[in-house]
Design an enzyme around this catalytic site. Structure first.
Site, PDB file in Angstrom:
ATOM      1  N   ASP A  39      79.288  94.673  80.674  1.00 52.43           N
ATOM      2  CA  ASP A  39      79.253  95.261  79.483  1.00 52.43           C
ATOM      3  C   ASP A  39      78.110  95.088  78.469  1.00 52.43           C
ATOM      4  O   ASP A  39      78.166  94.928  77.224  1.00 52.43           O
ATOM      5  CB  ASP A  39      80.414  94.611  78.525  1.00 52.43           C
ATOM      6  N   ASN A  79      76.153  94.210  72.328  1.00 47.70           N
ATOM      7  CA  ASN A  79      76.149  92.621  72.801  1.00 47.70           C
ATOM      8  C   ASN A  79      74.898  92.085  72.859  1.00 47.70           C
ATOM      9  O   ASN A  79      74.660  90.985  73.669  1.00 47.70           O
ATOM     10  CB  ASN A  79      76.747  92.901  74.013  1.00 47.70           C
ATOM     11  N   ASP A 122      78.764  87.647  75.101  1.00 53.21           N
ATOM     12  CA  ASP A 122      79.955  88.543  75.650  1.00 53.21           C
ATOM     13  C   ASP A 122      79.982  88.576  77.015  1.00 53.21           C
ATOM     14  O   ASP A 122      80.022  89.797  77.344  1.00 53.21           O
ATOM     15  CB  ASP A 122      80.443  89.775  74.751  1.00 53.21           C
ATOM     16  N   THR A 180      82.112  99.289  78.525  1.00 47.23           N
ATOM     17  CA  THR A 180      82.279 100.328  77.182  1.00 47.23           C
ATOM     18  C   THR A 180      81.997 101.460  77.822  1.00 47.23           C
ATOM     19  O   THR A 180      80.852 101.818  78.343  1.00 47.23           O
ATOM     20  CB  THR A 180      81.358  99.815  76.029  1.00 47.23           C
TER      21      THR A 180
END
Length: 192
Positions: free
Chosen positions: A116, A121, A134, A154
């Site tokens: 991700d 992030n 994360d 995502t």
């Protein structure tokens, strides 16, 4: 939440104040969410790199789960791209991206695929360093704790194969996401 260990020696080891990420009670009852939280803690404890947020502990108290992590004060890369600068000039983007590559490369050498990577992030600290956040859906290549056929990540930054089968992806999925992130850094927008 922001906190500090009550034991001063432990607080000093953790760098003073820490961030405490508490799982919402309704999710704490769900075995899948608990496993993901536990995985984030396990991988965070495994990774020790200046460009990755450190995880100090996983705490369970009366059926509540919490991660105790390094407190990072900075600005998400997405905010820098979006409202602070728009497209980041190459001479500023390159050193920043080099630090991101170093941190992600370290994770890959430890057998961890983030899955991700995206500007939200990645925190940019005041001194110009970065912290990748994360690892909640990260994959331990040796552990295989992801459900088959389940896209995780995502969508805008997700490699096509990751959307179809998150369990089967390797470090190349992160490389794809890094490419999307670099494109957004330099162009100020995604390619589509």
């Amino acid at each position: 939440f922001r906190g500090r260990h009550s034991n001063e020696t432990r607080a000093t080891q953790q760098g003073g104040e820490v961030a405490i990420k508490i799982m919402h009670p309704q999710y704490a009852q769900n075995p899948d969410f608990r496993a993901r939280f536990d995985r984030e803690a396990s991988l965070g404890l495994k990774l020790d790199h200046s460009g990755i947020v450190r995880v100090f502990d996983l705490v369970e108290d009366q059926n509540q789960l919490a991660l105790v992590m390094e407190l990072v004060q900075g600005v998400p890369l997405s905010q820098k791209i979006g409202s602070q600068t728009g497209p980041i000039p190459f001479n500023r983007a390159f050193p920043l991206f080099d630090k991101i590559l170093d941190a992600v490369g370290y994770a890959h050498k430890q057998g961890v695929v983030h899955r991700d990577i995206k500007p939200e992030n990645i925190m940019v600290l005041e001194d110009g360093s970065i912290k990748i956040l994360d690892f909640g859906i990260a994959k331990d290549v040796g552990g295989g704790k992801t459900k088959t056929g389940m896209g995780m990540g995502t969508v805008d930054y997700m490699a096509p194969e990751q959307y179809l089968d998150a369990k089967s992806v390797d470090h190349r999925a992160d490389i794809y996401a890094l490419g999307m992130t670099l494109y957004e850094m330099l162009a100020g927008r995604l390619p589509w």
